[in-house]
Design a protein around this motif. Structure first.
Motif, PDB file in Angstrom:
ATOM      1  N   THR A 194      46.515  31.144  27.773  1.00 44.17           N
ATOM      2  CA  THR A 194      46.208  32.524  27.400  1.00 44.17           C
ATOM      3  C   THR A 194      45.313  32.552  26.163  1.00 44.17           C
ATOM      4  N   PHE A 195      45.646  31.763  25.145  1.00 43.50           N
ATOM      5  CA  PHE A 195      44.812  31.727  23.936  1.00 43.50           C
ATOM      6  C   PHE A 195      43.438  31.136  24.223  1.00 43.50           C
ATOM      7  N   HIS A 196      43.371  30.178  25.126  1.00 38.85           N
ATOM      8  CA  HIS A 196      42.070  29.639  25.528  1.00 38.85           C
ATOM      9  C   HIS A 196      41.199  30.751  26.113  1.00 38.85           C
ATOM     10  N   GLU A 197      41.784  31.572  26.975  1.00 40.23           N
ATOM     11  CA  GLU A 197      41.031  32.684  27.571  1.00 40.23           C
ATOM     12  C   GLU A 197      40.629  33.719  26.524  1.00 40.23           C
ATOM     13  N   ILE A 198      41.496  33.960  25.561  1.00 41.41           N
ATOM     14  CA  ILE A 198      41.151  34.877  24.471  1.00 41.41           C
ATOM     15  C   ILE A 198      39.934  34.347  23.717  1.00 41.41           C
ATOM     16  N   ARG A 199      39.923  33.048  23.417  1.00 41.53           N
ATOM     17  CA  ARG A 199      38.777  32.448  22.717  1.00 41.53           C
ATOM     18  C   ARG A 199      37.494  32.576  23.528  1.00 41.53           C
ATOM     19  N   ARG A 200      37.613  32.583  24.842  1.00 44.05           N
ATOM     20  CA  ARG A 200      36.444  32.701  25.720  1.00 44.05           C
ATOM     21  C   ARG A 200      35.994  34.143  25.921  1.00 44.05           C
ATOM     22  N   GLY A 201      36.765  35.128  25.480  1.00 46.37           N
ATOM     23  CA  GLY A 201      36.349  36.514  25.633  1.00 46.37           C
ATOM     24  C   GLY A 201      37.372  37.407  26.290  1.00 46.37           C
ATOM     25  N   GLU A 255      49.699  38.412  41.393  1.00 45.34           N
ATOM     26  CA  GLU A 255      50.772  38.095  40.462  1.00 45.34           C
ATOM     27  C   GLU A 255      50.496  36.756  39.800  1.00 45.34           C
ATOM     28  N   SER A 256      50.885  36.657  38.522  1.00 46.21           N
ATOM     29  CA  SER A 256      50.723  35.378  37.845  1.00 46.21           C
ATOM     30  C   SER A 256      51.814  34.437  38.326  1.00 46.21           C
ATOM     31  N   ASP A 257      51.529  33.165  38.268  1.00 42.94           N
ATOM     32  CA  ASP A 257      52.485  32.155  38.706  1.00 42.94           C
ATOM     33  C   ASP A 257      53.070  31.501  37.468  1.00 42.94           C
ATOM     34  N   ALA A 258      54.098  32.118  36.894  1.00 39.99           N
ATOM     35  CA  ALA A 258      54.683  31.627  35.651  1.00 39.99           C
ATOM     36  C   ALA A 258      55.258  30.229  35.819  1.00 39.99           C
ATOM     37  N   SER A 259      55.805  29.921  36.990  1.00 38.09           N
ATOM     38  CA  SER A 259      56.403  28.601  37.183  1.00 38.09           C
ATOM     39  C   SER A 259      55.357  27.501  37.106  1.00 38.09           C
ATOM     40  N   ALA A 260      54.114  27.812  37.443  1.00 33.61           N
ATOM     41  CA  ALA A 260      53.047  26.810  37.359  1.00 33.61           C
ATOM     42  C   ALA A 260      52.391  26.811  35.989  1.00 33.61           C
ATOM     43  N   GLY A 261      52.803  27.720  35.101  1.00 27.56           N
ATOM     44  CA  GLY A 261      52.240  27.762  33.760  1.00 27.56           C
ATOM     45  C   GLY A 261      50.840  28.330  33.714  1.00 27.56           C
ATOM     46  N   THR A 262      50.512  29.264  34.585  1.00 25.28           N
ATOM     47  CA  THR A 262      49.188  29.860  34.549  1.00 25.28           C
ATOM     48  C   THR A 262      49.303  31.362  34.365  1.00 25.28           C
ATOM     49  N   ALA A 263      48.305  31.919  33.744  1.00 23.57           N
ATOM     50  CA  ALA A 263      48.223  33.377  33.606  1.00 23.57           C
ATOM     51  C   ALA A 263      46.911  33.796  34.237  1.00 23.57           C
ATOM     52  N   ARG A 264      46.886  34.944  34.863  1.00 23.93           N
ATOM     53  CA  ARG A 264      45.675  35.413  35.538  1.00 23.93           C
ATOM     54  C   ARG A 264      44.974  36.449  34.666  1.00 23.93           C
ATOM     55  N   PHE A 265      43.673  36.260  34.510  1.00 15.97           N
ATOM     56  CA  PHE A 265      42.841  37.163  33.731  1.00 15.97           C
ATOM     57  C   PHE A 265      41.693  37.583  34.632  1.00 15.97           C
ATOM     58  N   LEU A 266      41.530  38.878  34.846  1.00 15.36           N
ATOM     59  CA  LEU A 266      40.587  39.337  35.856  1.00 15.36           C
ATOM     60  C   LEU A 266      39.385  40.101  35.329  1.00 15.36           C
ATOM     61  N   LYS A 267      39.605  41.118  34.514  1.00 13.13           N
ATOM     62  CA  LYS A 267      38.542  42.016  34.097  1.00 13.13           C
ATOM     63  C   LYS A 267      38.205  41.811  32.629  1.00 13.13           C
ATOM     64  N   PRO A 268      36.943  41.767  32.268  1.00 13.93           N
ATOM     65  CA  PRO A 268      36.626  41.605  30.843  1.00 13.93           C
ATOM     66  C   PRO A 268      37.120  42.809  30.040  1.00 13.93           C
ATOM     67  N   LEU A 269      37.657  42.522  28.894  1.00 10.18           N
ATOM     68  CA  LEU A 269      38.093  43.568  27.977  1.00 10.18           C
ATOM     69  C   LEU A 269      37.553  43.212  26.602  1.00 10.18           C
ATOM     70  N   ARG A 270      36.633  44.008  26.100  1.00  8.98           N
ATOM     71  CA  ARG A 270      36.105  43.768  24.764  1.00  8.98           C
ATOM     72  C   ARG A 270      36.864  44.662  23.808  1.00  8.98           C
ATOM     73  N   ILE A 271      37.645  44.050  22.954  1.00  5.31           N
ATOM     74  CA  ILE A 271      38.475  44.811  22.028  1.00  5.31           C
ATOM     75  C   ILE A 271      37.624  45.304  20.865  1.00  5.31           C
TER      76      ILE A 271
END
Length: 129
Positions: free
Chosen positions: A84-91, A103-119
């Motif tokens: 998740t923090f890696h994806e935050i660093r990427r944008g 749905e995210s697959d928590a058991s596999a340790g992955t989070a899904r990020f789909l749409k860009p969000l510029r804070i």
């Protein structure tokens, strides 16, 4: 005690103020020795601002989210949090629409990020040697 700063501001200087970021907009502002607080409400807009010796605090829902992520990290989901923090660093790619997101697959340790969000954008601070 001074009232907290909130709302829309442009080209202003703030010194030793408490700044409530939720729903606020700051353009070309300078903050010195301020306390910047985000509580998980409407995402603020910070554009072309400068921050000198400011403290950043998270309250309310934002603090709950950080506590939740911290607990997940300590509870064996460290790979997912690091991802998740890696994806935050990427944008920060996040899902805005829960109805169409896989749905995210928590058991596999992955989070899904789909749409860009510029804070917000904050120019990089120069480092003093």
């Amino acid at each position: 005690m001074n009232a907290p700063v909130q709302g829309r501001h442009k080209d202003r200087n703030f010194f030793e103020k408490t700044v409530m970021l939720d729903g606020s907009s700051f353009t070309g502002c300078a903050f010195a020795r301020c306390t910047m607080i985000y509580s998980g409400g409407e995402i603020p807009s910070l554009s072309g601002c400068r921050f000198d010796e400011c403290a950043w605090q998270f309250g309310g829902e934002a603090a709950n989210t950080i506590a939740f992520l911290s607990g997940m990290y300590r509870g064996g989901f460290d790979r997912m949090i690091e991802s998740t923090f890696h994806e935050i660093r990427r944008g920060a790619m996040v899902s805005q629409d829960q109805g169409t997101a896989p749905e995210s697959d928590a058991s596999a340790g992955t989070a899904r990020f789909l749409k860009p969000l510029r804070i917000f954008r904050v120019p990089k601070q120069e480092q003093n040697p």
